[in-house]
Design an enzyme around this catalytic site. Structure first.
Site, PDB file in Angstrom:
ATOM      1  N   ARG A 148       0.778  -1.254  -0.067  1.00  0.00           N
ATOM      2  CA  ARG A 148      -0.047  -0.039  -0.038  1.00  0.00           C
ATOM      3  C   ARG A 148       0.868   1.334  -0.010  1.00  0.00           C
ATOM      4  O   ARG A 148       0.517   2.103  -0.683  1.00  0.00           O
ATOM      5  CB  ARG A 148      -0.939   0.032   1.189  1.00  0.00           C
ATOM      6  CG  ARG A 148      -2.345   0.311   0.836  1.00  0.00           C
ATOM      7  CD  ARG A 148      -3.275  -0.132   2.022  1.00  0.00           C
ATOM      8  NE  ARG A 148      -4.577   0.901   1.914  1.00  0.00           N
ATOM      9  CZ  ARG A 148      -5.333   0.848   1.041  1.00  0.00           C
ATOM     10  NH1 ARG A 148      -5.541  -0.070   0.145  1.00  0.00           N
ATOM     11  NH2 ARG A 148      -6.476   1.578   1.055  1.00  0.00           N
ATOM     12  N   ALA A 189     -24.455   7.767  14.194  1.00  0.00           N
ATOM     13  CA  ALA A 189     -25.934   7.231  14.622  1.00  0.00           C
ATOM     14  C   ALA A 189     -27.008   8.130  14.353  1.00  0.00           C
ATOM     15  O   ALA A 189     -28.089   7.595  13.657  1.00  0.00           O
ATOM     16  CB  ALA A 189     -25.956   6.894  16.060  1.00  0.00           C
ATOM     17  N   CYS A 230     -18.807   2.727   7.920  1.00  0.00           N
ATOM     18  CA  CYS A 230     -19.078   3.379   9.246  1.00  0.00           C
ATOM     19  C   CYS A 230     -20.271   3.168  10.035  1.00  0.00           C
ATOM     20  O   CYS A 230     -20.238   2.963  11.276  1.00  0.00           O
ATOM     21  CB  CYS A 230     -18.804   4.927   9.135  1.00  0.00           C
ATOM     22  SG  CYS A 230     -17.005   5.336   8.748  1.00  0.00           S
ATOM     23  N   PHE A 275     -21.125   1.608  -2.330  1.00  0.00           N
ATOM     24  CA  PHE A 275     -22.034   1.925  -1.336  1.00  0.00           C
ATOM     25  C   PHE A 275     -22.822   3.310  -1.488  1.00  0.00           C
ATOM     26  O   PHE A 275     -23.790   3.412  -0.912  1.00  0.00           O
ATOM     27  CB  PHE A 275     -21.465   1.648   0.068  1.00  0.00           C
ATOM     28  CG  PHE A 275     -20.837   2.855   0.666  1.00  0.00           C
ATOM     29  CD1 PHE A 275     -19.301   2.826   0.326  1.00  0.00           C
ATOM     30  CD2 PHE A 275     -21.438   3.746   1.265  1.00  0.00           C
ATOM     31  CE1 PHE A 275     -18.651   4.050   0.772  1.00  0.00           C
ATOM     32  CE2 PHE A 275     -20.662   4.829   2.042  1.00  0.00           C
ATOM     33  CZ  PHE A 275     -19.387   5.036   1.644  1.00  0.00           C
ATOM     34  N   ARG A 312     -32.605   4.064  -5.782  1.00  0.00           N
ATOM     35  CA  ARG A 312     -32.343   5.279  -5.173  1.00  0.00           C
ATOM     36  C   ARG A 312     -33.180   6.417  -5.846  1.00  0.00           C
ATOM     37  O   ARG A 312     -32.734   7.974  -5.450  1.00  0.00           O
ATOM     38  CB  ARG A 312     -30.879   5.524  -6.026  1.00  0.00           C
ATOM     39  CG  ARG A 312     -29.863   4.403  -5.346  1.00  0.00           C
ATOM     40  CD  ARG A 312     -29.625   5.189  -3.991  1.00  0.00           C
ATOM     41  NE  ARG A 312     -28.500   4.141  -3.444  1.00  0.00           N
ATOM     42  CZ  ARG A 312     -27.801   4.345  -2.495  1.00  0.00           C
ATOM     43  NH1 ARG A 312     -28.171   5.076  -1.612  1.00  0.00           N
ATOM     44  NH2 ARG A 312     -26.706   3.439  -1.788  1.00  0.00           N
TER      45      ARG A 312
END
Ligand code: UDX
Length: 440
Positions: free
Chosen positions: A22, A205, A256, A318, A413
């Site tokens: 990397r 959240a 996340c 995503f 979507r």
């Protein structure tokens, strides 16, 4: 780190990683992540005051400030498996920093950690540390993928949590000074270290909850004739709520939201706060439900059998503008469709390599085609899973002609022109709006 180096030529920034491959990629012309605008910033600063190296010991020794940005995945073993954060990487890093350091350093928690991690870090760093001093700061990162460069350049806020001791406050001021090179003072906010750690989890959240909240009304809209876009517009015009993050979808993904909520839920259960844990867990529950519902809608629309049908997934990332597929709804939807014995054709402008890795070893018929026209030809249905702008501008007449009839589009979507698609001949199933079909 690239942004700090880019904005502050007076600092030397060295990024170290155990993964030498990397590091080589970061030193090459072909960066290991796709992020709009990142190339330019790295190119400008690399070799000037931004360096990438696999020499971790030297990196630690030479640094006055260390940003710990190791991954904190969900633990896959033992107590808390599937929920708690796996802290082995940061723990190893803390021990290595302690063992190698021979001068005072400021340690910045950049990764998202469970609340109270800084305390454990302090304990490791100060035990057997040859009298070398450390101060720990929490400086969570709020950037979102796809808009990372803009988010870093013009952040809503930079948060720095510290101990309120003399040296803790001094360390905090030093970090504030770095950000003050480009972030207005009123956007650099400070707090105690635990509030800072917790705020990051709470912010994620709340964002995820907003998506689950709007998604929770989509089924009702589809049944009642209400339109979720119109409803969201009304809700979002309340200045107390605001219009963002109210796009109904097949579900949220990303590295996340789910992980951070699971962490939060685990933490609550640890403290015996069962009701609070249940409340936040339901945000994930609705998301799972929504992804499952998307596939069930396909199943019932296509005469209760999908076996042997060819279905084309438009998008695997995503979200748009990233090649990242971690926790992507596309993965969840793909697995469910494969279980229905669908022949899957996946197209995506940036995420096909990751899609192949994600579905490697899963038994079923899957092919990967970059061109959306070619991908959808001879398919029974298209399912839009990622909101890539390019999908809205395709020639759907041409696509329709090459598909098996009756042809279906499931817009997970709501980015397509549904009325136009219907007029072309498609049977159209948006999220949170009544379907438009040609069946009597
Ligand atoms: C998120 C937070 O936004 C960021 O502040 C934090 O630092 C990291 O986690 P990210 O995971 O990059 O960032 O993506 P985000 O833009 O938040 O989108 C997450 C998911 O929600 C995506 O799958 C996206 O498509 C979906 N989403 C977003 C919706 O379904 N509807 C919306 O209205 C907004």
């Amino acid at each position: 780190m690239a942004m700090i180096a880019y904005k502050c030529p007076q600092y030397k920034v060295t990024v170290v990683d155990i993964n030498t491959e990397r590091i080589d990629q970061w030193n090459s012309e072909d960066l290991p992540v796709y992020e709009p605008g990142l190339d330019g910033i790295v190119r400008e600063a690399r070799g000037r005051n931004l360096f990438f190296s696999a020499d971790i010991q030297r990196g630690i020794k030479e640094a006055e400030i260390i940003f710990v940005s190791v991954n904190t995945p969900v633990k896959e073993f033992g107590a808390g498996a599937g929920m708690a954060a796996d802290l082995q990487y940061w723990e190893k890093t803390a021990r290595q920093i302690r063992d190698v350091s021979d001068s005072y350093k400021i340690i910045v928690e950049k990764s998202t950690f469970p609340v109270k991690t800084a305390l454990a870090m302090e304990r490791i760093l100060t035990s057997d540390s040859n009298g070398v001093g450390f101060d720990i700061l929490s400086n969570p990162e709020f950037l979102a993928e796809g808009t990372a460069i803009k988010d870093l350049e013009y952040p809503d806020r930079v948060l720095i949590g510290s101990r309120y001791t003399q040296s803790g406050l001094k360390a905090r001021d030093e970090l504030m000074e770095i950000y003050a090179n480009w972030v207005p003072n009123e956007r650099i906010i400070t707090s105690n270290i635990w509030s800072s750690e917790l705020s990051k989890l709470v912010a994620n959240a709340f964002l995820a909850q907003r998506i689950s909240s709007i998604n929770s009304f989509t089924a009702l809209c589809e049944k009642s004739g209400a339109d979720i876009t119109e409803v969201a517009r009304v809700v979002g015009m309340d200045s107390r709520l605001g219009p963002k993050f109210l796009n109904a979808s097949v579900g949220f993904g990303g590295s996340c939201f789910k992980k951070d909520i699971l962490n939060l839920v685990y933490l609550c259960r640890h403290y015996g706060l069962e009701e609070i844990a249940d409340y936040w867990e339901s945000v994930i529950g609705i998301n799972d439900y929504q992804m499952g519902r998307f596939v069930l809608t396909m199943l019932s629309a296509m005469f209760n059998t999908l076996a042997g049908k060819r279905i084309c997934l438009f998008g695997f990332a995503f979200k748009a503008n990233t090649g990242d597929t971690r926790e992507s709804p596309a993965l969840n939807v793909s697995k469910r469709l494969i279980a229905e014995k669908v022949e899957l054709v996946i197209t995506d402008p940036k995420a096909l390599n990751n899609a192949m890795k994600d579905l490697d070893g899963i038994e079923g018929k899957v092919s990967y085609v970059e061109d959306p026209y070619e991908a959808s030809a001879h398919c029974d249905a298209i399912a839009v899973v990622t909101e890539w702008g390019l999908y809205a501008n395709l020639d759907f007449k041409r696509i329709y002609e090459a598909m098996v009839k009756p042809a279906f589009i499931f817009d997970g979507r709501n980015i397509l022109d549904h009325k136009e698609l219907f007029e072309i001949g498609f049977n159209v199933f948006p999220v949170g709006k009544p379907p438009l079909t040609h069946f009597k």
